[in-house]
Design a protein around this motif. Structure first.
Motif, short mmCIF file in Angstrom:
data_model
loop_
_atom_site.label_atom_id
_atom_site.label_comp_id
_atom_site.label_asym_id
_atom_site.label_seq_id
_atom_site.Cartn_x
_atom_site.Cartn_y
_atom_site.Cartn_z
N THR A 85 108.08 -1.90 82.85
CA THR A 85 107.57 -2.83 83.86
C THR A 85 107.47 -4.25 83.32
O THR A 85 107.86 -5.21 84.00
N PHE A 86 106.96 -4.39 82.10
CA PHE A 86 106.82 -5.73 81.51
C PHE A 86 108.19 -6.34 81.21
O PHE A 86 108.41 -7.54 81.45
N PHE A 87 109.11 -5.53 80.70
CA PHE A 87 110.46 -6.02 80.41
C PHE A 87 111.14 -6.48 81.70
O PHE A 87 111.82 -7.52 81.71
N ASP A 88 110.95 -5.74 82.77
CA ASP A 88 111.54 -6.13 84.05
C ASP A 88 110.96 -7.47 84.52
O ASP A 88 111.68 -8.31 85.04
N GLY A 89 109.65 -7.65 84.33
CA GLY A 89 109.03 -8.92 84.70
C GLY A 89 109.54 -10.08 83.86
O GLY A 89 109.81 -11.17 84.38
N LEU A 90 109.69 -9.85 82.56
CA LEU A 90 110.21 -10.90 81.68
C LEU A 90 111.65 -11.26 82.03
O LEU A 90 112.06 -12.43 81.92
N ARG A 91 112.40 -10.28 82.44
CA ARG A 91 113.82 -10.49 82.73
C ARG A 91 114.03 -11.19 84.07
O ARG A 91 115.08 -11.80 84.29
N ARG A 92 113.05 -11.10 84.96
CA ARG A 92 113.20 -11.65 86.31
C ARG A 92 112.36 -12.92 86.53
O ARG A 92 111.90 -13.17 87.64
N THR A 93 112.16 -13.69 85.46
CA THR A 93 111.43 -14.94 85.59
C THR A 93 112.15 -15.89 86.54
O THR A 93 113.38 -15.99 86.51
N ASP A 94 111.39 -16.55 87.37
CA ASP A 94 111.95 -17.49 88.35
C ASP A 94 112.79 -18.54 87.62
O ASP A 94 112.31 -19.22 86.71
N GLN A 95 114.03 -18.69 88.04
CA GLN A 95 114.95 -19.62 87.38
C GLN A 95 114.47 -21.05 87.47
O GLN A 95 114.69 -21.85 86.55
N MET A 111 109.29 -21.32 75.61
CA MET A 111 109.64 -20.82 76.94
C MET A 111 109.03 -19.44 77.17
O MET A 111 108.51 -19.14 78.25
N LEU A 112 109.09 -18.62 76.13
CA LEU A 112 108.51 -17.27 76.23
C LEU A 112 107.00 -17.35 76.39
O LEU A 112 106.42 -16.67 77.25
N ARG A 113 106.36 -18.16 75.57
CA ARG A 113 104.89 -18.22 75.55
C ARG A 113 104.31 -18.85 76.81
O ARG A 113 103.33 -18.35 77.37
N ILE A 117 106.12 -15.11 79.72
CA ILE A 117 105.02 -14.14 79.62
C ILE A 117 104.00 -14.32 80.75
O ILE A 117 103.64 -13.34 81.41
N PRO A 118 103.52 -15.56 81.02
CA PRO A 118 102.59 -15.71 82.16
C PRO A 118 103.20 -15.26 83.49
O PRO A 118 102.52 -14.64 84.30
N ALA A 119 104.49 -15.54 83.70
CA ALA A 119 105.13 -15.14 84.95
C ALA A 119 105.27 -13.63 85.06
O ALA A 119 105.30 -13.08 86.17
#
Length: 199
Positions: A85-95, A111-113, A117-119
């Motif tokens: 679930t978390f990986f899917d969220g990280l992968r689908r960050t709003d462009q 960018m990650l921090r 991660i917040p998104a």
């Protein structure tokens, strides 16, 4: 009975904390490297196809009848749901958010921090809610195979002696434990993603 419920609760909480930590860390690692994804995703997915009752005796053999085997069992049961679930969220960050970060000169780790991660926190919260339900199951399966105490230990003893009332009491305590952990996680995740309003 409460003493044995406390043992299972302790195993469950430790398994939940370690499982969420391991799952979230692995999700971040997978999101940062394509090579890591190609190397780790197949074996991780393969472990989830193995029946937990087949793994539990091996864990007891490796870690003994004590706390460690039960905690590891709970971690194995829940970490994949948190990771996926978390990986899917990280992968689908709003462009558009990523483009904004690039505009401000953020490097990969920034960018990650500050953005990814917040998104992805709502996705992590979903994984934690799922884990809260399955963590007690992992602990109980570990106890069922071999333990000196815990609710599964009581269930096995009650089943052998045909003590139906004691068996149901242990099941009710387990259900209360699951609901309590779920309520705590719901409260914690609502504070963790306070900016997201629930419908």
């Amino acid at each position: 009975m409460l003493h044995h419920a406390g043992i299972t609760a302790y195993e469950t909480v430790l398994g939940f904390l370690f499982g969420v930590s391991a799952g979230a860390s692995l999700a971040i690692l997978l999101s940062m490297s394509r090579r890591v994804r190609l190397f780790l995703l197949p074996p991780i997915a393969a472990t989830q196809s193995l029946p937990v009752f087949a793994i539990a005796p091996l864990l007891v053999l490796w870690f003994g009848f004590g706390l460690a085997s039960k905690v590891v069992m709970a971690v194995i049961v829940i970490f994949f749901s948190v990771t996926s679930t978390f990986f899917d969220g990280l992968r689908r960050t709003d462009q558009s958010l990523l483009d904004l970060g690039k505009l401000h000169g953020l490097n990969r780790w920034q960018m990650l921090r500050y953005i990814r991660i917040p998104a992805a926190m709502p996705s992590l919260a979903s994984g934690m809610r799922i884990a809260a339900v399955f963590a007690p199951i992992g602990a109980v399966v570990g106890e069922w195979v071999g333990a000196k105490g815990g609710l599964a230990f009581i269930m096995l003893q009650s089943n052998a002696r045909m003590q139906t009332a004691t068996m149901f009491a242990a099941l009710i305590l387990l259900a209360v434990m699951v609901l309590s952990l779920r309520a705590v996680v719901e409260f914690a995740t609502s504070r963790m993603i306070y900016w997201q309003k629930e419908i």
